[in-house]
Design a protein around this motif. Structure first.
Motif, PDB file in Angstrom:
ATOM      1  N   GLU A   1      -8.010 -18.260 -97.603  1.00  0.00           N
ATOM      2  CA  GLU A   1      -9.380 -17.733 -97.621  1.00  0.00           C
ATOM      3  C   GLU A   1     -10.332 -18.490 -98.375  1.00  0.00           C
ATOM      4  O   GLU A   1     -11.527 -18.880 -98.187  1.00  0.00           O
ATOM      5  N   ASN A   2      -9.794 -19.144 -99.565  1.00  0.00           N
ATOM      6  CA  ASN A   2     -10.509 -20.036-100.513  1.00  0.00           C
ATOM      7  C   ASN A   2     -10.860 -21.271-100.052  1.00  0.00           C
ATOM      8  O   ASN A   2     -11.925 -21.614 -99.993  1.00  0.00           O
ATOM      9  N   GLU A   3      -9.700 -21.710 -99.147  1.00  0.00           N
ATOM     10  CA  GLU A   3     -10.206 -22.973 -98.334  1.00  0.00           C
ATOM     11  C   GLU A   3     -11.232 -22.814 -97.557  1.00  0.00           C
ATOM     12  O   GLU A   3     -12.216 -23.770 -97.358  1.00  0.00           O
ATOM     13  N   LEU A   4     -11.070 -21.820 -96.773  1.00  0.00           N
ATOM     14  CA  LEU A   4     -12.265 -21.749 -95.644  1.00  0.00           C
ATOM     15  C   LEU A   4     -13.746 -21.307 -96.163  1.00  0.00           C
ATOM     16  O   LEU A   4     -14.804 -21.770 -95.815  1.00  0.00           O
ATOM     17  N   LEU A   5     -13.581 -20.654 -97.223  1.00  0.00           N
ATOM     18  CA  LEU A   5     -15.111 -20.407 -98.057  1.00  0.00           C
ATOM     19  C   LEU A   5     -15.407 -21.892 -98.789  1.00  0.00           C
ATOM     20  O   LEU A   5     -16.684 -22.168 -98.506  1.00  0.00           O
ATOM     21  N   ALA A   6     -14.589 -22.720 -99.181  1.00  0.00           N
ATOM     22  CA  ALA A   6     -14.898 -24.072 -99.874  1.00  0.00           C
ATOM     23  C   ALA A   6     -15.628 -24.698 -98.545  1.00  0.00           C
ATOM     24  O   ALA A   6     -16.616 -25.348 -98.728  1.00  0.00           O
ATOM     25  N   LEU A   7     -14.837 -24.751 -97.567  1.00  0.00           N
ATOM     26  CA  LEU A   7     -15.456 -25.503 -96.303  1.00  0.00           C
ATOM     27  C   LEU A   7     -17.002 -25.181 -95.687  1.00  0.00           C
ATOM     28  O   LEU A   7     -17.832 -25.853 -95.645  1.00  0.00           O
ATOM     29  N   GLN A   8     -17.154 -23.765 -95.970  1.00  0.00           N
ATOM     30  CA  GLN A   8     -18.244 -23.076 -95.572  1.00  0.00           C
ATOM     31  C   GLN A   8     -19.395 -23.658 -96.461  1.00  0.00           C
ATOM     32  O   GLN A   8     -20.638 -23.888 -96.112  1.00  0.00           O
ATOM     33  N   SER A   9     -18.864 -24.125 -97.990  1.00  0.00           N
ATOM     34  CA  SER A   9     -20.011 -24.308 -98.766  1.00  0.00           C
ATOM     35  C   SER A   9     -20.431 -25.662 -98.526  1.00  0.00           C
ATOM     36  O   SER A   9     -21.341 -26.286 -99.062  1.00  0.00           O
ATOM     37  N   ILE A  10     -19.152 -26.701 -98.215  1.00  0.00           N
ATOM     38  CA  ILE A  10     -19.508 -27.941 -98.200  1.00  0.00           C
ATOM     39  C   ILE A  10     -20.322 -28.424 -96.776  1.00  0.00           C
ATOM     40  O   ILE A  10     -21.011 -29.089 -96.964  1.00  0.00           O
ATOM     41  N   PHE A  11     -19.822 -27.745 -95.649  1.00  0.00           N
ATOM     42  CA  PHE A  11     -20.361 -28.151 -94.462  1.00  0.00           C
ATOM     43  C   PHE A  11     -21.608 -27.153 -93.879  1.00  0.00           C
ATOM     44  O   PHE A  11     -21.529 -26.364 -94.243  1.00  0.00           O
ATOM     45  N   GLY A  12     -22.645 -27.652 -93.144  1.00  0.00           N
ATOM     46  CA  GLY A  12     -23.442 -26.958 -92.812  1.00  0.00           C
ATOM     47  C   GLY A  12     -23.063 -26.070 -91.594  1.00  0.00           C
ATOM     48  O   GLY A  12     -21.977 -26.428 -91.026  1.00  0.00           O
ATOM     49  N   SER A  13     -23.944 -25.209 -91.161  1.00  0.00           N
ATOM     50  CA  SER A  13     -23.619 -24.401 -89.884  1.00  0.00           C
ATOM     51  C   SER A  13     -23.531 -25.200 -88.444  1.00  0.00           C
ATOM     52  O   SER A  13     -22.630 -24.715 -87.721  1.00  0.00           O
ATOM     53  N   GLU A  14     -24.058 -26.325 -88.653  1.00  0.00           N
ATOM     54  CA  GLU A  14     -23.769 -27.251 -87.550  1.00  0.00           C
ATOM     55  C   GLU A  14     -22.544 -27.737 -87.480  1.00  0.00           C
ATOM     56  O   GLU A  14     -22.105 -28.162 -86.296  1.00  0.00           O
ATOM     57  N   ASP A  15     -21.792 -28.184 -88.579  1.00  0.00           N
ATOM     58  CA  ASP A  15     -20.719 -28.869 -88.599  1.00  0.00           C
ATOM     59  C   ASP A  15     -19.404 -27.819 -88.757  1.00  0.00           C
ATOM     60  O   ASP A  15     -18.410 -28.300 -88.212  1.00  0.00           O
ATOM     61  N   PHE A  16     -19.659 -26.704 -89.232  1.00  0.00           N
ATOM     62  CA  PHE A  16     -18.566 -25.786 -89.454  1.00  0.00           C
ATOM     63  C   PHE A  16     -18.770 -24.456 -88.948  1.00  0.00           C
ATOM     64  O   PHE A  16     -19.817 -23.833 -89.227  1.00  0.00           O
TER      65      PHE A  16
END
Length: 475
Positions: A7-22
């Protein structure tokens, strides 16, 4: 504990990448990431057709699609299940990338790896596959790889998709890869008979142009005219030279040139630069009405520069006519008028048509023998008619055979004056009058230089001509 790490990893990815990329799949620990591969400068994509290798410079390749699902014991004892899709890699190249992603997990077992995978795919794909300067496209059909073996794509899917897939043992969904591949959307070449590699090349070039425009619109530029900073979305870039101007400045510059009829002046606004904006750019800047004028004048100017084009002398027609190489006759395809290309009169066969040897009295429509026979006399008569009162004009018209005589007299005198006081440009054959200055003349139509005395074309060090010939620079 594993669930918390995921869950922490997925939240981090959401904060790093925009909605078009992730995109995260909320129903489970799964999602997909689009990865833009970094390319070195001057990178090229190539396509071999027959014995020729055609190369195209690009800055962007279509994205790789990493689709993943996290098993319950990830990251401690199992790697993510993933599918790796790409339209421009061969099945072997994609399989090598997929294998290396698994090796990266094994090297750091127990740690989350999705972000490091994305970094590797973005920064090291080109180097890892040893395609660092050029990507040569192949006609290899799309296939799918898994750790359990190789499975060919169904023929119908193979025809509709240029996506190649490497699968680590799972499939996130039953959707076809091409449904998620943006390159398969809005394909302007659909329906054309192209090879798979040609279709792929067209998609790569379209994607590259779209990304270039996207980067341009989000970058700040200084207008080369007003020196104010604008976002690229408010600017125009001249592709031929790369100069950038705000839309307002370039629009005003183009509107002034077109309004004044100087369509050859619709160029880059940078001083000394002669690069041309695209016609679509001109149209967007000046509007429909001015663009129609620009398009019409540009065509006329182009025809005027062509030595084998002449205009129909009928004022009610004036259509362009192509001159035949042999003979001096031209036939207007619009009104059907046959005329002499030398004197612009109705065609008279091979008879001499020197303008100064002709005379209005030779007009076969009506005798005008009572007109003065000398050039000076005709000039005096025309000046008397042109400056006279209505009563004086009526008197002269009745004396010399009617009102229709005087326009013909004016045409004759004008033609004679032009013949005596002008020369033909050696480049475009346009009639040129020298209005003073030295004997280096610039044609007002084609902007070329020539010697007024001998009509020699001048280029480079123009003054050298007057040192090595009998011509003199000044009168």
């Amino acid at each position: 504990m594993a669930f918390e790490e995921q869950e922490n990893e997925l939240l981090a990815l959401q904060s790093i990448f925009g909605s078009e990329d992730f995109i995260r799949h909320e129903s489970k620990s799964a999602g997909e990431i689009r990865v833009s591969v970094e390319l070195p400068s001057e990178y090229k994509v190539a396509l071999r057709e027959g014995g020729t290798l055609k190369q195209y410079k690009i800055s962007f390749l279509p994205t790789l699609l990493l689709t993943f699902e996290l098993p319950e014991n990830y990251p401690y004892s199992s790697p993510p299940d993933f599918t790796l899709c790409c339209s421009w890699l061969t099945q072997k190249q994609l399989a090598d990338l997929g294998t290396h992603l698994t090796e990266l997990y094994n090297a750091s077992r127990g740690d989350v790896v999705l972000f490091s995978w994305v970094q590797f795919l973005r920064e090291d794909t080109i180097r890892f596959l040893n395609i660092t300067s050029m990507l040569e496209l192949s006609n290899e059909p799309s296939t799918s790889f898994s750790s359990q073996g190789t499975m060919d794509v169904e023929p119908s899917e193979q025809e509709n998709s240029q996506t190649t897939g490497y699968s680590h043992p799972r499939s996130l969904s039953d959707d076809k890869n091409e449904a998620r591949d943006p390159l398969n959307e809005h394909n302007p070449f659909s329906g054309l008979s192209l090879t798979p590699s040609q279709t792929l090349l067209s998609k790569i070039l379209i994607h590259d142009a779209a990304q270039e425009q996207k980067v341009f619109q989000s970058t700040v530029y200084d207008c080369a005219v007003c020196f104010i900073s604008y976002l690229g979305s408010e600017c125009i870039k001249i592709q031929e030279c790369g100069h950038v101007f705000c839309r307002s400045c370039l629009a005003e510059y183009c509107k002034v040139q077109i309004t004044e009829g100087n369509v050859r002046g619709v160029t880059c606004a940078q001083e000394g630069c002669t690069a041309l904006p695209a016609q679509a750019q001109v149209q967007s800047l000046v509007g429909e009405e001015l663009f129609k004028r620009y398009d019409r004048l540009l065509l006329q100017s182009t025809l005027d520069r062509m030595s084998d084009v002449i205009y129909c002398p009928r004022t009610s027609c004036a259509s362009p006519v192509i001159i035949e190489k042999d003979g001096n006759v031209a036939l207007c395809s619009i009104c059907g008028f046959a005329f002499c290309t030398s004197c612009k009169k109705a065609y008279h066969g091979t008879n001499d048509c020197e303008l100064l040897n002709s005379h209005p009295e030779n007009d076969s429509e009506q005798s005008i023998a009572d007109l003065p026979r000398s050039l000076e006399g005709m000039k005096a008569l025309w000046e008397d008619y042109a400056s006279g009162s209505k009563q004086r004009r009526r008197l002269l018209e009745s004396r010399y055979g009617g009102k229709g005589r005087f326009p013909k007299l004016e045409d004759y005198l004008s033609g004679g004056w032009i013949a005596l006081n002008s020369k033909n440009c050696p480049y475009c054959s346009c009639k040129i009058e020298k209005n003073g200055g030295c004997n280096i003349v610039t044609c007002s139509q084609c902007d070329r230089h020539f010697c007024w005395i001998c009509l020699t074309v001048l280029s480079g060090r123009t003054y050298q001509h007057f040192q090595s010939s009998e011509c003199y620079l000044y009168l």
